[in-house]
Scaffold this motif. Sequence first.
Motif, PDB file in Angstrom:
ATOM      1  N   SER A 109       7.684 -12.625   1.901  1.00  0.00           N
ATOM      2  CA  SER A 109       6.641 -12.027   1.847  1.00  0.00           C
ATOM      3  C   SER A 109       6.270 -10.551   2.485  1.00  0.00           C
ATOM      4  O   SER A 109       4.967  -9.796   1.990  1.00  0.00           O
ATOM      5  CB  SER A 109       5.464 -12.786   2.113  1.00  0.00           C
ATOM      6  OG  SER A 109       5.229 -13.320   2.986  1.00  0.00           O
ATOM      7  N   VAL A 110       6.679  -9.967   3.678  1.00  0.00           N
ATOM      8  CA  VAL A 110       6.228  -8.918   4.296  1.00  0.00           C
ATOM      9  C   VAL A 110       7.400  -7.646   3.132  1.00  0.00           C
ATOM     10  O   VAL A 110       8.129  -7.975   3.508  1.00  0.00           O
ATOM     11  CB  VAL A 110       6.962  -8.711   5.572  1.00  0.00           C
ATOM     12  CG1 VAL A 110       6.511  -8.082   6.243  1.00  0.00           C
ATOM     13  CG2 VAL A 110       6.343 -10.574   6.193  1.00  0.00           C
ATOM     14  N   PRO A 111       6.338  -6.958   2.586  1.00  0.00           N
ATOM     15  CA  PRO A 111       7.223  -5.869   2.248  1.00  0.00           C
ATOM     16  C   PRO A 111       8.215  -5.437   3.225  1.00  0.00           C
ATOM     17  O   PRO A 111       8.154  -5.079   4.081  1.00  0.00           O
ATOM     18  CB  PRO A 111       5.866  -4.638   1.826  1.00  0.00           C
ATOM     19  CG  PRO A 111       4.716  -5.794   2.214  1.00  0.00           C
ATOM     20  CD  PRO A 111       4.646  -7.068   2.649  1.00  0.00           C
ATOM     21  N   TRP A 130      -1.050  -4.819   1.441  1.00  0.00           N
ATOM     22  CA  TRP A 130      -1.008  -4.585  -0.016  1.00  0.00           C
ATOM     23  C   TRP A 130      -2.164  -3.395  -0.276  1.00  0.00           C
ATOM     24  O   TRP A 130      -2.798  -3.124   0.360  1.00  0.00           O
ATOM     25  CB  TRP A 130      -1.911  -5.618  -0.696  1.00  0.00           C
ATOM     26  CG  TRP A 130      -1.496  -6.771   0.032  1.00  0.00           C
ATOM     27  CD1 TRP A 130      -1.922  -7.929   0.804  1.00  0.00           C
ATOM     28  CD2 TRP A 130       0.097  -7.684   0.160  1.00  0.00           C
ATOM     29  NE1 TRP A 130      -0.648  -8.689   1.175  1.00  0.00           N
ATOM     30  CE2 TRP A 130       0.463  -8.567   0.627  1.00  0.00           C
ATOM     31  CE3 TRP A 130       1.428  -6.379  -0.555  1.00  0.00           C
ATOM     32  CZ2 TRP A 130       1.487  -8.837   1.050  1.00  0.00           C
ATOM     33  CZ3 TRP A 130       2.899  -7.817   0.119  1.00  0.00           C
ATOM     34  CH2 TRP A 130       2.704  -8.643   0.118  1.00  0.00           C
ATOM     35  N   PRO A 131      -1.931  -3.280  -1.656  1.00  0.00           N
ATOM     36  CA  PRO A 131      -2.629  -1.785  -2.071  1.00  0.00           C
ATOM     37  C   PRO A 131      -4.309  -2.378  -1.935  1.00  0.00           C
ATOM     38  O   PRO A 131      -4.909  -3.599  -2.407  1.00  0.00           O
ATOM     39  CB  PRO A 131      -2.461  -1.959  -3.760  1.00  0.00           C
ATOM     40  CG  PRO A 131      -1.238  -2.089  -3.703  1.00  0.00           C
ATOM     41  CD  PRO A 131      -1.409  -3.525  -3.282  1.00  0.00           C
ATOM     42  N   VAL A 135      -6.404  -6.098  -2.186  1.00  0.00           N
ATOM     43  CA  VAL A 135      -7.011  -6.955  -1.121  1.00  0.00           C
ATOM     44  C   VAL A 135      -8.044  -6.957  -1.769  1.00  0.00           C
ATOM     45  O   VAL A 135      -9.153  -7.794  -1.290  1.00  0.00           O
ATOM     46  CB  VAL A 135      -7.083  -5.817   0.165  1.00  0.00           C
ATOM     47  CG1 VAL A 135      -7.558  -6.881   1.110  1.00  0.00           C
ATOM     48  CG2 VAL A 135      -5.378  -6.430   0.523  1.00  0.00           C
ATOM     49  N   ALA A 136      -9.348  -6.034  -2.204  1.00  0.00           N
ATOM     50  CA  ALA A 136     -10.572  -6.218  -2.403  1.00  0.00           C
ATOM     51  C   ALA A 136     -10.984  -7.458  -3.146  1.00  0.00           C
ATOM     52  O   ALA A 136     -11.912  -8.067  -3.336  1.00  0.00           O
ATOM     53  CB  ALA A 136     -10.838  -4.920  -2.822  1.00  0.00           C
ATOM     54  N   GLY A 137     -10.126  -7.394  -4.381  1.00  0.00           N
ATOM     55  CA  GLY A 137      -9.537  -8.402  -5.083  1.00  0.00           C
ATOM     56  C   GLY A 137     -10.252 -10.151  -4.865  1.00  0.00           C
ATOM     57  O   GLY A 137     -10.588 -11.458  -5.095  1.00  0.00           O
ATOM     58  N   LEU A 138      -9.592 -10.539  -3.347  1.00  0.00           N
ATOM     59  CA  LEU A 138      -9.383 -11.229  -2.854  1.00  0.00           C
ATOM     60  C   LEU A 138     -10.737 -12.258  -1.877  1.00  0.00           C
ATOM     61  O   LEU A 138     -11.479 -13.167  -1.532  1.00  0.00           O
ATOM     62  CB  LEU A 138      -8.261 -11.842  -1.557  1.00  0.00           C
ATOM     63  CG  LEU A 138      -7.109 -11.405  -2.001  1.00  0.00           C
ATOM     64  CD1 LEU A 138      -6.522 -10.762  -0.415  1.00  0.00           C
ATOM     65  CD2 LEU A 138      -6.444 -11.882  -2.511  1.00  0.00           C
TER      66      LEU A 138
END
Length: 227
Positions: A109-111, A130-131, A135-138
Amino acid sequence: MLVHSPLVGPLTWAPVASALTAAGVAAVVPSLLGVTDAAPPFWPGIARRVADAVAGLPAGAPLVVVAHSNAGYFVPVIVEALREPVAGRVFVDAALPARTGPTRIVASSVPDRLWTAGSDGRLPPWTAWWPDADVAGLFPDPGTRRAVEAEVPRLPFTYYQQEIPVPDGWDAGPCGYLWFSEHYGPKAQDAGERGWDVEHLPGQHLHQLVEPEAVAARLVKLAGRRR
């Protein structure tokens, strides 16, 4: 006992703890912040933190361990470390321990780019992986995001090099799985194949911040079931 992922902090469970308390259910959120500042392996320190937090719960009450995300890996050693019987184990959009141990934390899961992003042997904070739009959508609002991000740690690379024991009998009592995001659908299927109760509340990975009352209600429902 609401256990947060070591990748984030206890604020990720705070709204659900408040909702449970309002519903008459005692809830404690042990903080795992700083546990990865010690030398590896980290699982003994995580198990001790949770076991020490039992003092914050009513004596003799049924104890249910609830683990979100990466905290799922540590449930077997947490159950073993607790000094009283565990009435239930609930995984929430969480990783699952191996059916037979030991369990190695999955680093997929780690880029890949993050392994060379720092020079001090630590990863950037999880919310920086993440972009920004993703992230904001979480989060339900920018204020909640800022508060949660303020306590997100930088994990050492060695976090993903540890193997966690899976003691025999850790899942001898009732177990359940509550999943939010599609990414954890396969984990929920695995849980169902293990004979566990499974609930689905559609949402993103931090849905406990978005609908804490609904999440609290599902946890109570799962905790109240018996095999």
